[in-house]
Every structure is written in structure tokens, then in C-alpha cells.
Design an enzyme around this catalytic site. Sequence first.
Site: not given
Length: 485
Positions: A170, A291, A297, A304
Site C-alpha cells: 500500500h 522545466s 526542476k 513517465e
Amino acid sequence: MSAAGGRRSRPPAGGAKAWHGRLAGRTAPGLEAYSHSLDQDLQYWREDLAGSRAHARMLRTIGILSPAELLSIEQGLTRIAAELEASRFPFVTGDEDIHMAVERRLVELAGAAGAKLHTARSRNDQVALDLRLFTRRAQVDLVAGIAEVQQVLVRRSREHRQALLPGYTHLQRAQPTTLAHHLLAHVEMLQRDCDRLLDAHRRTDASPLGAGALAGSSLPIDRDQVARALGFTQIAANSLDAVADRDFALETLFACVLVAQHGSRLAEEMVIWASAEFGFVDLPDAWATGSSLMPQKKNPDVFELLRARAGRVLGDLVAACTILKALPLAYNRDLQEATPPLLDGVRVTAAGLAMLSAVMAAIRFDTERMAEAALDPQLLATDVAEHLVRKGVPFREAHTIVGRAVRAALRRGVTLADLEPSTWQRIHPAAGADVLQLFDARGALRRRELPGGPGPRTVGRALQRAELLIRRNRRQVELLRARLP
Ligand code: ARG
């Protein structure tokens, strides 16, 4: 997919069709552009030519072609291969697919001999052959790509044999494990993918050639000779099934879905681990993206995309299954539409594997951060309960006792390891000072030398097993590659 591929030269309008004897006049405007399959076919022209060569030799064996005719066909096919290789093949309007384009060109190059090549053959068994050959290669290449990822994961595991890692359920800290044990879990997932692909390969390995349009031929063709020449160990047993079947494509796509899904699960973990909250991994700059707005960033876009493309491959499987659903026997043009999903699914999956092995080789593991998290004494609550079990306390009762201890610790803002022996005693007489020695993550691992567990000696054996599996996968790749035409 664009209708008419840009690489083809504009033809003189309306080249004569193979069926001009039956169908008079021109094809309706727009129909050719709507229906041709050349864009997808260009991905397996080599397989198509290999099939033509094997078929021509068989026609020679049974006396349909003379030696001279076979020679001019083979020379024509060699020339066509060079033209396709150099993207200089002169396509014309009316080349509905690669099969018709090659035959038309062969007649231009080899004359009457070329016109004999399509004896006892149909585009229906031809495209089935091309796709089976393409799929055989794809399956083998995918196994090779998977073995590469496995190798990287095993190498990283060996590098970090001792690195502690909290195991999660979890996404909450659960019990201590090691980075090696964790990475080896991914190796196992990938091993099932190899097995699935190799299993699908056994059923892909059946030559459809000779099935003709659907019912074979009245000529004395030799299907076995053609099959052998193309490295098949069997021929498809039923001519209707041979031209209508795309199970091999669906099975391969399903195997791709699981490969991509496994990749996406590893990718998701890396996204989480790369967050400041976890900080378990750090991507080298070369593998990160920045970014355009926020100067600070450093983003894990590669993971992804791996995560997202699993969705795309699943889309390919669903599309292909849906196209095949309820098709009556034997060939239907719908089958042409099941090919782009196969090509896309295989390509996206293979590209993902290549990315995964490169980025997993480069990623840095912060083993100190991992160990810090793994040393959380709460992770050993189960070990305390099992300690009580060893003293004869029923597990359900032990679970409640330790649960109470956890609650007491949380109330005081301390960890389980900080509770006094007297507190333990108060909670249950079976829990004494000896409980304290349990709070040692490495000790907890040493207590887990069960088969498949995270104990250090067991993981050592698991690493050897993984290396054996990788060697076996690679040997299979070599054997099956040697059989490809
Ligand atoms: N382009 C077709 C395909 O990919 C080849 C077979 C065409 N056969 C036919 N009878 N129209 O499926």
C-alpha cells in the site's frame, strides 16, 4: 497513418491490376488511397521477398519453373531488394500492397518468368507468412531486449548486495528487504515475459504458405520444402485456419502488454523513488529533463513515458482483438487492419526495453537514504509477533499484543524499539527484554533465509539463478535467430 507514403514516386495513373480480366475500367477515385497497405507492408518487405524466393525454388522443384526461369526470378528479386533497401522502388498507383507491387515489378524485370511466380499462391497466404516471419523475429528480438534489462538489474543488484531497503505494501513501509531482492523481483517478472514470448513463438512457428487463398492448390506443391527453407519447424495444419489466423499476433501483443506493464511498474517506482520525499534514486543529468519555467526542476520524464506507453501497447492489443472478433473464415480484408497495432505494439515495447536497460544502468541509488528508511523499527513489528509465536502465543493474540505496543509507542512519540522491557512485560508476560534484540534490520533479513526470501544467502543463490536464466534466454535467442531466413 498517411494513405499514400511520400517515399513512392507518383505513378502513371491507373496501372493495370492483377484482376483486370474480371473487373473492367478504373477503380473509383479515392478507393486505392483508402485501401492500400503499403505503409505497413514496408516494414516486412524482406520477409515477403524471402517467401517469394522459397516459393520460386519449390516451383522449380516440382517442374513449374525451368532453371532459367528460376534464375531470372531470383535475379529480379535481388534487384527489387536493392531498390527497396535504397527506398528507390518504383511504386505505381494500383500497387495495392507489397505483394502486388513486387509481382508487378518482377514481371517488368523478368517478363514471363515473373508472371509464373504467383502460381499456387495467394496474397492471403503471403501476408500470413510475412507476418509470421516478422513476428518470429520480433519475439526473438524482444527476448534479447528483455535479457539485456535483466542483465542490468542483476548487475545493479550485485553492486548493492548489502543495501537495505524498506519493502512496501500500500506504499506504506512494511518489512525490511534489500535493493537486490527488490530488483530481482523485476527480473522474475521479465523472465515470465521471456517464457511467454518463447511459448508464443512455438505457435508462430508454422508456415501458412501453400494454403493459397483458402483451399490450397490443385498443383502438386511441396509445403514442407517451403517451410524448411524459411526456418519453420511445422506447416499450418488447416488451409482455412492458415490464412485466417492472427492468434500469433494477438499473443505477441499480449506478451508485449505485460512487458510494457512490467516496465511501467518499475518506471513508476523510479518516479516515486526520485521524489525528494523518498530520495532513493538520483537520475544523472543526461537522463533527466528540466522545466522550461522552474529553474530548480529535474524531472524523470523517461520513466513517465515508459509508464504511459504501457497504455498505448494495451490499446494496440485491444484494437487488434476487436478487429479479429467475429470474423468469419477465412480471409477478410479486416485482417489488414490488425497489422498496424502489431507493428506499433512491438516497436513501442522494444524501444521501451532499450530505454529501460540504458537508464537503469545509469541511475544512482542512494543506499544511505534507503537504509535510513529501512532501519525504522516499526518494520520489525511482525518479527516481534513471530518471536511471541515461538514462545507459544497464538499468532492472532501476538498480533494484538504488538499492535498495542505500537499504539503505546506512538502515544509517547517514540518507536517500538524505545519501549522499556517493563512496558513490554506489562503488555504481555511473554514479551521480555529479549524483544529488544529483534530491532536489527540485518538480523531480520538473516532470519529470512526461506526459499524466495530476502535473506542474504538466499539472495546470493537468487542472483545465480537469475544469471542462469539470462544465459538461457540468450542461448534461445541465438538458436532462434539462426533459423530466421
Ligand atoms: N494487404 C493485404 C493484407 O495486409 C494482403 C492480402 C490481400 N488479400 C486480398 N484478398 N485482398 O491483409
